[in-house]
Design an enzyme around this catalytic site. Structure first.
Site, mmCIF file in Angstrom:
data_model
loop_
_atom_site.group_PDB
_atom_site.id
_atom_site.type_symbol
_atom_site.label_atom_id
_atom_site.label_comp_id
_atom_site.label_asym_id
_atom_site.label_seq_id
_atom_site.Cartn_x
_atom_site.Cartn_y
_atom_site.Cartn_z
ATOM 1 N N SER A 13 0.855 -0.868 -0.255
ATOM 2 C CA SER A 13 -0.170 -0.174 -0.692
ATOM 3 C C SER A 13 0.724 1.748 -0.419
ATOM 4 C CB SER A 13 -1.212 0.210 1.211
ATOM 5 O OG SER A 13 -0.650 0.067 2.481
ATOM 6 N N ARG A 65 22.430 -13.798 3.194
ATOM 7 C CA ARG A 65 22.053 -12.117 3.076
ATOM 8 C C ARG A 65 22.534 -11.256 1.668
ATOM 9 N NH1 ARG A 65 18.878 -9.838 5.979
ATOM 10 N NH2 ARG A 65 19.044 -10.721 7.812
ATOM 11 N N ARG A 91 12.936 -7.736 5.189
ATOM 12 C CA ARG A 91 14.148 -8.201 5.062
ATOM 13 C C ARG A 91 15.495 -7.034 5.857
ATOM 14 N NH1 ARG A 91 16.598 -12.745 2.983
ATOM 15 N NH2 ARG A 91 18.564 -12.446 2.002
ATOM 16 N N HIS A 109 8.612 3.498 8.202
ATOM 17 C CA HIS A 109 8.606 2.540 10.095
ATOM 18 C C HIS A 109 7.259 2.833 10.548
ATOM 19 C CE1 HIS A 109 8.786 -0.523 13.021
ATOM 20 N NE2 HIS A 109 9.016 0.673 14.249
HETATM 21 C C1 GRF Z 1 3.657 -1.238 6.782
HETATM 22 O O1 GRF Z 1 3.176 -0.197 7.972
HETATM 23 C C2 GRF Z 1 5.348 -0.074 7.174
HETATM 24 O O2 GRF Z 1 5.164 0.732 7.578
HETATM 25 C C3 GRF Z 1 6.056 -1.496 7.084
HETATM 26 O O3 GRF Z 1 5.122 -1.999 6.362
HETATM 27 C C4 GRF Z 1 4.194 -1.975 6.443
HETATM 28 C C5 GRF Z 1 3.909 -2.778 5.414
HETATM 29 O O4 GRF Z 1 2.905 -2.235 4.009
HETATM 30 N N1 GRF Z 1 7.024 -1.010 6.677
HETATM 31 P P1 GRF Z 1 2.580 -2.136 3.060
HETATM 32 O O5 GRF Z 1 3.040 -2.900 2.439
HETATM 33 O O6 GRF Z 1 3.032 -0.671 2.230
HETATM 34 O O7 GRF Z 1 0.917 -1.704 2.453
#
Ligand code: GRF
Length: 209
Positions: A13, A65, A91, A109
């Protein structure tokens, strides 16, 4: 025009929000050059292809990795990527990867860092009982959820919330925050002083065409 490389592992998203912002002219200085997933089942790959964007699957399963990172970095360089947006990329990047694009990797985040780094940040914040949470877009360095903060958005935690309603309201703010952060990076009117990303006058731009 800067080339964005999007790395994702799931629903995508945040990727869609970035792509929508570009299509709507809200990020005039960038285009998406490549979308890369490390997971074969990531819905974001199909979404990217449906939008006419190039999307690659570079599976990470059973790979070391750095072996996987070398494949990803090769693809990013082949597509002449200037700025990498981690958008739900589950990752950790190797130090070697980070060093290939110094100051040019962003992550989002779903908490107000440095609170609640790591997995399930919204649930961590909810369970802790904070009254305000939010999201953070930051530069990626060699530590998890750690680099200089570009943008933060706050979200109140309501008495009526559960962890899902809170996560949904944080996600709305994530989508706004990522566009803002990309614009700050590509406009280049900032410098990083210690941990602080400080905006400069327009005349002191860092990136020149
Ligand atoms: C989001 O909550 C982002 O902050 C975190 O992982 C989630 C990813 O959601 N790092 P999307 O795949 O962008 O919908």
């Amino acid at each position: 025009m800067k080339n964005l490389g999007i790395l994702l592992s799931g629903r995508g998203s945040n990727f869609v929000a970035i792509a929508d912002s570009i299509d709507a002219g809200r990020i005039p200085g960038a285009r998406i050059a490549i979308v890369i997933s490390n997971r074969p089942d990531a819905p974001g790959v199909e979404t990217a292809r449906k939008r006419g964007l190039q999307a690659l699957l570079i599976p990470s399963k059973d790979k070391g990795r750095e072996t996987h990172d070398r494949e990803v970095v090769a693809a990013l360089k082949q597509h002449e990527v200037d700025l990498i947006c981690l958008a739900g990329y589950m990752r950790l990047l190797s130090p070697w990867f980070v060093q290939q694009f110094p100051g040019r990797i962003l992550n989002i985040h779903p908490s107000l860092l440095p609170s609640f780094p790591g997995l399930e940040a919204q649930q961590q914040a909810f369970a802790y009982g904070v009254k305000v949470s939010g999201c953070t877009v930051h530069l990626v360095d060699e530590e998890l959820d750690h680099g200089a903060i570009i943008v933060q958005k706050t979200v109140p935690v309501l008495d009526t919330d559960d962890e899902h309603t809170l996560a949904a309201r944080i996600l709305e703010q994530e989508h706004i925050a990522y566009t803002e952060a990309i614009n700050i990076l590509i406009e280049g009117n900032y410098e990083v002083v210690g941990r602080r990303l400080v905006r400069l006058q327009k005349s002191e731009v860092k990136w020149k065409e």
